[in-house]
Design an enzyme around this catalytic site. Structure first.
Site, mmCIF file in Angstrom:
data_model
loop_
_atom_site.group_PDB
_atom_site.id
_atom_site.type_symbol
_atom_site.label_atom_id
_atom_site.label_comp_id
_atom_site.label_asym_id
_atom_site.label_seq_id
_atom_site.Cartn_x
_atom_site.Cartn_y
_atom_site.Cartn_z
ATOM 1 N N HIS A 217 24.596 11.861 23.680
ATOM 2 C CA HIS A 217 23.184 12.575 24.528
ATOM 3 C C HIS A 217 23.522 12.051 25.813
ATOM 4 C CE1 HIS A 217 22.364 12.555 20.217
ATOM 5 N NE2 HIS A 217 21.800 13.848 20.475
ATOM 6 N N ASP A 394 18.240 9.028 26.812
ATOM 7 C CA ASP A 394 19.286 10.265 27.241
ATOM 8 C C ASP A 394 18.504 10.963 28.186
ATOM 9 O OD1 ASP A 394 16.966 10.855 25.725
ATOM 10 O OD2 ASP A 394 17.833 12.044 24.184
ATOM 11 N N ASP A 396 15.708 12.764 28.690
ATOM 12 C CA ASP A 396 15.122 13.981 28.332
ATOM 13 C C ASP A 396 13.442 13.562 28.218
ATOM 14 O OD1 ASP A 396 14.819 12.581 26.093
ATOM 15 O OD2 ASP A 396 15.519 14.274 24.670
ATOM 16 N N HIS A 397 13.128 12.518 28.637
ATOM 17 C CA HIS A 397 11.421 12.288 28.129
ATOM 18 C C HIS A 397 10.838 13.039 28.940
ATOM 19 C CE1 HIS A 397 8.377 10.343 26.565
ATOM 20 N NE2 HIS A 397 8.012 9.958 27.700
ATOM 21 N N THR A 440 11.794 12.338 19.967
ATOM 22 C CA THR A 440 10.944 11.493 19.316
ATOM 23 C C THR A 440 9.516 11.547 19.740
ATOM 24 O OG1 THR A 440 12.999 10.157 19.213
ATOM 25 C CG2 THR A 440 10.814 9.303 18.188
ATOM 26 N N GLY A 554 7.985 5.996 27.302
ATOM 27 C CA GLY A 554 7.207 6.582 26.355
ATOM 28 C C GLY A 554 5.914 5.849 26.430
HETATM 29 P P1 ADP Z 1 13.981 10.966 22.296
HETATM 30 O O1 ADP Z 1 14.176 9.360 22.200
HETATM 31 O O2 ADP Z 1 14.266 11.337 21.028
HETATM 32 O O3 ADP Z 1 14.920 11.401 23.481
HETATM 33 P P2 ADP Z 1 11.950 10.948 24.248
HETATM 34 O O4 ADP Z 1 13.106 10.653 25.090
HETATM 35 O O5 ADP Z 1 11.058 12.175 24.634
HETATM 36 O O6 ADP Z 1 12.428 11.178 22.702
HETATM 37 O O7 ADP Z 1 11.028 9.748 24.101
HETATM 38 C C1 ADP Z 1 11.502 8.468 24.052
HETATM 39 C C2 ADP Z 1 10.258 7.615 23.824
HETATM 40 O O8 ADP Z 1 9.863 7.761 22.614
HETATM 41 C C3 ADP Z 1 10.668 5.896 23.907
HETATM 42 O O9 ADP Z 1 10.440 5.804 25.349
HETATM 43 C C4 ADP Z 1 9.463 5.406 23.027
HETATM 44 O O10 ADP Z 1 8.356 5.091 23.744
HETATM 45 C C5 ADP Z 1 9.036 6.712 21.983
HETATM 46 N N1 ADP Z 1 9.499 6.085 20.628
HETATM 47 C C6 ADP Z 1 11.117 6.301 20.178
HETATM 48 N N2 ADP Z 1 10.983 5.973 18.968
HETATM 49 C C7 ADP Z 1 9.790 5.734 18.610
HETATM 50 C C8 ADP Z 1 9.017 5.174 17.428
HETATM 51 N N3 ADP Z 1 9.919 4.934 16.317
HETATM 52 N N4 ADP Z 1 7.664 4.960 17.309
HETATM 53 C C9 ADP Z 1 7.183 5.133 18.369
HETATM 54 N N5 ADP Z 1 7.578 5.794 19.622
HETATM 55 C C10 ADP Z 1 9.035 5.703 19.775
HETATM 56 MG MG MG Z 2 14.812 10.777 25.129
#
Ligand code: ADP
Ligand code: MG
Length: 583
Positions: A217, A394, A396-397, A440, A554
């Site tokens: 990713h 990755d 995309d947040h 996530t 996040g």
């Molecule tokens: P992805 O990780 O699927 O690419 P995002 O980038 O949108 O999704 O979000 C990442 C954020 O998700 C991380 O910075 C963290 O704060 C949060 N996160 C990841 N795993 C968990 C978890 N198991 N519980 C709570 N928050 C999580």
């Molecule tokens: Mg991400």
């Protein structure tokens, strides 16, 4: 560089539509992804693969006889939603149950897991098989935490063949899990990939360097090293994967030398000239090796080596015929059965009749303003959040939060126009966020908002205590789903201090607006403090070291959003009876 696109936000949808048209002899587009054009004449286990877009031919390119029955297709590098997984599974089910199989990423685990629960509850037996082949992403004693990369292909292939051979659900799952336990991959990246519309790759490597231990990713490699010659690279890859030889490993290997998107086939063949003899010298017979692009990462340059130690059963399924848009082996008896549509349109939401008190409807308008402020703020912060996530995740947040909050606002507006109270407005917002954001954080924000709405309901007058309890419900749902604890470097690090401060201040009688801003300040402080932590959950975990010094994306977005929504959520009527403990 991705050069052919219209609106970048539509890229994944448009690519899927074009793919389904080009391969309409084999596949049919359904809500959430694609399924085989023809349904089997007799019921068989449906093998559903899936994940984000950007990995072609994974995942839709391997739909067809002998391989997958359907693929759930998310946005670029983001997990599909629960609704998408459910919808594709329903469309592909032919009466013998479904197995959802995918790489081990938190967003996929949660969404496919929730879809599985829903299918089982409806009487469609469903199981999950996770792929965890990437040896660089966790140590051998934590092999279950490893992410899935090109080993996906082998695991999906043997399951597809086993299902085609008529094995029942439990047996297909057993074959898949066995294949996963005997499949190991290591990858290297030479350059990062670029999202459609972005002008920068997700990461860059200095000239003459490569990143060992890449993710698919756009996660950079675990560490950078001098770019070696092809022979040295081949030796390094073989040495690292053979170091993981399973105890029960046979002397027959399925081998994949996989290009990540912009590494030419000729380069792979040059590398193969080193890899194949080394494996043969080590005493192995190579069974139907694949040298090509099977699991990619947009236009990333890089290569990975996957080995699967085959026993007789796995070899039978690995070598079985298959006919799919991107992969063909042997001759398949092509079964042209009725191309009967399952007629499922899981998205057709029945028009809902809302009934709510006027107090709740008034608060619903405030919730709408809060969602509006959230969507505005996140649109302005997209690039900043994306950059933070690109350091160890990755990238995309930002995009996910923008998509989620915009969808939430749109759904909440519709519900509110139809007379929904505050609870239903937030539930509609949460469901839309989870469905459209991907990733996530999208699943967690969506589920959290739904819990917030469930606690509020459509009747009660929201008071300071109700507000604090609703925030607690939001937090509880997120921790029970994501299983993160304080200190894991996730959004939970900002969320729990917020919920606790708000509860404490409100029960001490602080005015709700003041309590909210004090709690938001605590959340911001806690989010900033995550810079010192190593991530123990989520996609950033394998690159924990790189993440030190940068706050968790996040946690940062959560603290920002909570600061912005205070004036809307916290403006609740205060009366003496509002307080659980008045002084
Ligand atoms: P992805 O990780 O699927 O690419 P995002 O980038 O949108 O999704 O979000 C990442 C954020 O998700 C991380 O910075 C963290 O704060 C949060 N996160 C990841 N795993 C968990 C978890 N198991 N519980 C709570 N928050 C999580
Ligand atoms: Mg991400």
């Amino acid at each position: 560089m991705t050069r052919i696109f219209n609106d970048p936000a539509d890229f994944a949808d448009e690519a899927l539509a074009g793919f389904c048209d080009a391969h309409s002899d084999l596949v049919r587009q359904v809500e959430g992804g694609a399924v085989r054009r023809s349904r089997p004449a007799t019921p068989k286990v449906a093998v559903i693969t899936g994940g984000g877009s950007g990995h072609y031919p994974a995942f839709a390119g391997i739909i067809g006889p002998g391989f997958a029955d359907g693929a759930v297709v998310g946005n670029i590098f983001t997990s599909p939603s629960t609704q998408q997984a459910y919808s594709v599974a329903k469309a592909a089910d032919s009466g013998a149950g479904v197995v959802l199989t995918y790489g081990n990423y938190a967003g996929d685990v949660m969404n496919f897991g929730m879809a599985t629960e829903r299918l089982n509850a409806e009487g469609i037996p469903a199981e999950n098989v996770l792929v965890t082949d990437d040896i660089a992403s966790a140590a051998p004693h934590e092999a279950e935490k490893r992410r899935g990369i090109a080993g996906d292909f082998v695991v999906f292939k043997v399951m597809g063949a086993a299902a085609e051979a008529g094995l029942d659900l439990a047996s297909v799952v057993r074959v898949g899990r066995k294949a996963n336990s005997l499949t190991k991959t290591i990858g290297t990246a030479f350059s990062g990939c670029t999202f459609p519309g972005a002008d920068q790759p997700l990461f860059r490597l200095p000239e003459g360097q490569m990143g060992l231990g890449l993710g698919i990713h756009g996660e950079p490699g675990l560490f950078d090293t001098e770019l070696p010659s092809a022979v040295e690279l081949g030796q390094e890859l073989v040495r690292r994967v053979l170091a993981e030889t399973p105890e029960s490993g046979s002397t027959r290997l399925a081998v994949i030398l996989n290009g990540l998107g912009s590494t030419k086939h000729e380069e792979l063949f040059v590398l193969w000239r080193t890899v194949a003899p080394l494996l043969r010298e080590a005493g192995y017979t190579l069974v139907m090796p694949e040298v090509g692009e099977l699991v990619t990462s947009l236009d990333m340059a890089g290569v990975s080596l996957t080995l699967t130690w085959l026993d007789d059963e796995l070899e039978q399924y690995w070598t079985a015929p298959a006919l799919t848009p991107a992969y063909r082996r042997g001759a398949v008896g092509f079964e042209v059965a009725s191309a009967k549509d399952s007629g499922v349109d899981a998205s057709a939401a029945a028009a809902v009749d809302y009934s709510a008190t006027s107090e709740s409807r008034e608060y619903a308008a405030q919730c709408l303003s809060a969602l509006d402020a959230t969507a505005d703020l996140l649109r302005d912060s997209e690039a900043k959040l994306g950059d933070m996530d690109a350091i160890a995740g990755d990238g995309d947040h930002g995009r996910g939060m923008v998509r989620g909050s915009a969808a939430a606002l749109a759904a909440a507006s519709v519900a509110s126009e139809r007379g929904a109270g505050a609870g239903s407005v937030l539930i509609a917002a949460g469901d839309a966020w989870a469905d459209k954001a991907g990733g996530t954080s999208g699943v967690l924000w969506g589920a959290g908002l739904r819990a917030f709405g469930e606690r509020l309901g459509d009747a009660e007058t929201p008071t300071p205590v109700v507000l604090a309890e609703s925030i607690r419900a939001f937090a509880d749902r997120i921790t029970s789903l994501g299983k993160a604890e304080i200190g894991d470097k996730t959004m939970v690090d900002a969320l729990l201090p917020f919920a606790s401060s708000l509860e404490a201040l409100i029960s001490a009688g602080t005015a709700p607006e003041d309590a909210w801003s004090a709690a938001a300040a605590d959340a911001a402080k806690a989010a900033a403090a995550t810079a010192e932590l190593r991530p123990l959950k989520g996609r950033a975990r394998p690159l924990a070291e790189k993440s030190i010094g940068t706050p968790d994306p996040g946690a940062t977005s959560l603290a920002m959003v909570f600061a912005a929504v205070g004036p809307h959520f916290a403006a609740v009527p205060v009366t003496a009876s509002n307080f659980a403990t008045s002084n």
